[in-house]
Design an enzyme around this catalytic site. Structure first.
Site, PDB file in Angstrom:
ATOM      1  CD  GLU A  96       3.530  41.681 -15.070  1.00  0.00           C
ATOM      2  OE1 GLU A  96       2.591  41.025 -16.402  1.00  0.00           O
ATOM      3  OE2 GLU A  96       4.460  41.226 -14.751  1.00  0.00           O
ATOM      4  CG  ASP A  97      -0.390  39.185 -14.818  1.00  0.00           C
ATOM      5  OD1 ASP A  97       0.845  39.640 -14.751  1.00  0.00           O
ATOM      6  OD2 ASP A  97      -0.379  38.156 -15.117  1.00  0.00           O
ATOM      7  CG  ASP A 100       3.406  38.736  -5.126  1.00  0.00           C
ATOM      8  OD1 ASP A 100       3.412  39.225  -4.461  1.00  0.00           O
ATOM      9  OD2 ASP A 100       4.531  37.316  -5.679  1.00  0.00           O
ATOM     10  CG  PHE A 149      -1.522  32.731  -6.047  1.00  0.00           C
ATOM     11  CD1 PHE A 149      -0.345  33.427  -6.013  1.00  0.00           C
ATOM     12  CD2 PHE A 149      -2.178  31.321  -7.250  1.00  0.00           C
ATOM     13  CE1 PHE A 149       0.610  32.366  -7.578  1.00  0.00           C
ATOM     14  CE2 PHE A 149      -1.582  31.629  -7.943  1.00  0.00           C
ATOM     15  CZ  PHE A 149      -0.497  31.548  -8.850  1.00  0.00           C
ATOM     16  NE  ARG A 162      -1.583  30.948 -19.154  1.00  0.00           N
ATOM     17  CZ  ARG A 162      -0.956  32.134 -18.186  1.00  0.00           C
ATOM     18  NH1 ARG A 162      -1.054  32.918 -17.455  1.00  0.00           N
ATOM     19  NH2 ARG A 162       0.531  31.142 -18.271  1.00  0.00           N
TER      20      ARG A 162
HETATM   21  P1  IMP Z   1       6.976  39.560  -9.360  1.00  0.00           P
HETATM   22  O1  IMP Z   1       8.023  39.530  -9.874  1.00  0.00           O
HETATM   23  O2  IMP Z   1       6.907  38.679  -7.902  1.00  0.00           O
HETATM   24  O3  IMP Z   1       6.140  41.389  -8.896  1.00  0.00           O
HETATM   25  O4  IMP Z   1       5.750  38.490  -9.777  1.00  0.00           O
HETATM   26  C1  IMP Z   1       4.716  39.121 -10.876  1.00  0.00           C
HETATM   27  C2  IMP Z   1       4.940  37.765 -11.968  1.00  0.00           C
HETATM   28  O5  IMP Z   1       4.195  37.100 -11.415  1.00  0.00           O
HETATM   29  C3  IMP Z   1       3.885  37.835 -13.109  1.00  0.00           C
HETATM   30  O6  IMP Z   1       3.920  38.821 -14.119  1.00  0.00           O
HETATM   31  C4  IMP Z   1       2.447  36.725 -12.750  1.00  0.00           C
HETATM   32  O7  IMP Z   1       2.723  36.384 -14.257  1.00  0.00           O
HETATM   33  C5  IMP Z   1       3.232  35.835 -11.623  1.00  0.00           C
HETATM   34  N1  IMP Z   1       2.385  36.196 -10.207  1.00  0.00           N
HETATM   35  C6  IMP Z   1       2.739  37.132  -9.385  1.00  0.00           C
HETATM   36  N2  IMP Z   1       1.523  37.052  -8.911  1.00  0.00           N
HETATM   37  C7  IMP Z   1       0.433  35.931  -9.203  1.00  0.00           C
HETATM   38  C8  IMP Z   1      -1.011  35.796  -8.790  1.00  0.00           C
HETATM   39  O8  IMP Z   1      -1.396  35.846  -7.718  1.00  0.00           O
HETATM   40  N3  IMP Z   1      -1.721  34.989  -9.288  1.00  0.00           N
HETATM   41  C9  IMP Z   1      -0.577  34.441 -10.771  1.00  0.00           C
HETATM   42  N4  IMP Z   1       0.269  35.075 -10.960  1.00  0.00           N
HETATM   43  C10 IMP Z   1       0.922  36.122 -10.302  1.00  0.00           C
HETATM   44 MG    MG Z   2       3.059  37.752 -15.662  1.00  0.00          MG
END
Ligand code: IMP
Ligand code: MG
Length: 181
Positions: A96-97, A100, A149, A162
């Site tokens: 995963e990147d 959050d 962010f 990206r």
């Molecule tokens: P989560 O379900 O809130 O953990 O969201 C994870 C997904 O939201 C990641 O795979 C990203 O694609 C996107 N995301 C969350 N935070 C960021 C950020 O700071 N920048 C860009 N994409 C984000």
């Molecule tokens: Mg993602």
């Protein structure tokens, strides 16, 4: 929203973390063949760099989660791209990147566990703990830090940035009500 981009993780820092992760993962999976599942789109650059530093064999598949991210009314993960491969009996590493809130990943992990992999671990470039709402911990993390962010190195803001080789924080310069979450 008006904003500027402030570099917070340099290309060199990212490269060091990716190298460290690849070494750790290669050691942990020695003698095994890993199935790497890359979560599109954000993780594609990280995964490409990580894989090329592995010293173990690996096969790669790609997953894409629907944009509303999480679960549909049946409680299953809504995947856009899925199921052309089997995880049964495989040693699976989800790449995963950024994590959050953890919503996407915990839904995905639950779904994959039901498909009987031999093992299932999670590797993320960035573990942003600020807004975590799900009890999910990555097994491998490049950078564990509370941050705003982020964009670059695969991460986007409305599909942009990206391609940037470093990671930047989006810093609003105008109305702060519009800060992306
Ligand atoms: P989560 O379900 O809130 O953990 O969201 C994870 C997904 O939201 C990641 O795979 C990203 O694609 C996107 N995301 C969350 N935070 C960021 C950020 O700071 N920048 C860009 N994409 C984000
Ligand atoms: Mg993602």
């Amino acid at each position: 929203m008006d904003y500027t981009l402030r570099e917070i993780y340099s290309k060199e820092r990212i490269d060091r973390e990716v190298q460290r992760l690849a070494r750790e993962i290669s050691g942990d999976y020695e003698g095994k063949e890993l199935l790497v599942l890359v979560i599109l789109k954000g993780a594609f650059i990280f995964a490409a760099d990580l894989l090329r530093k592995f010293t173990i064999p690996a096969t790669v598949e790609f997953l894409e989660i629907s944009s509303y991210c999480g679960m549909d009314s049946t409680g299953k993960v809504k995947m856009v791209r899925d199921a052309r491969f089997s995880v049964q009996g495989r040693d699976v590493l989800l790449v995963e990147d950024i994590i959050d809130q953890g919503i996407c990943l915990s839904a995905l992990v639950q779904d994959l566990r039901q498909r009987n992999p031999a093992s299932l671990k999670v590797c993320t470039l960035i573990d942003n703990r600020k807004r975590r709402t799900q009890p999910i911990e990555p097994d491998y993390a490049g950078i564990r830090e509370v941050c705003g962010f982020l964009v670059g190195y695969g991460l986007d803001l409305d599909q942009r940035y990206r391609e940037l080789p470093a990671v930047y924080e989006v810093v609003p310069t105008g109305n702060s009500d519009d800060v992306p979450q």
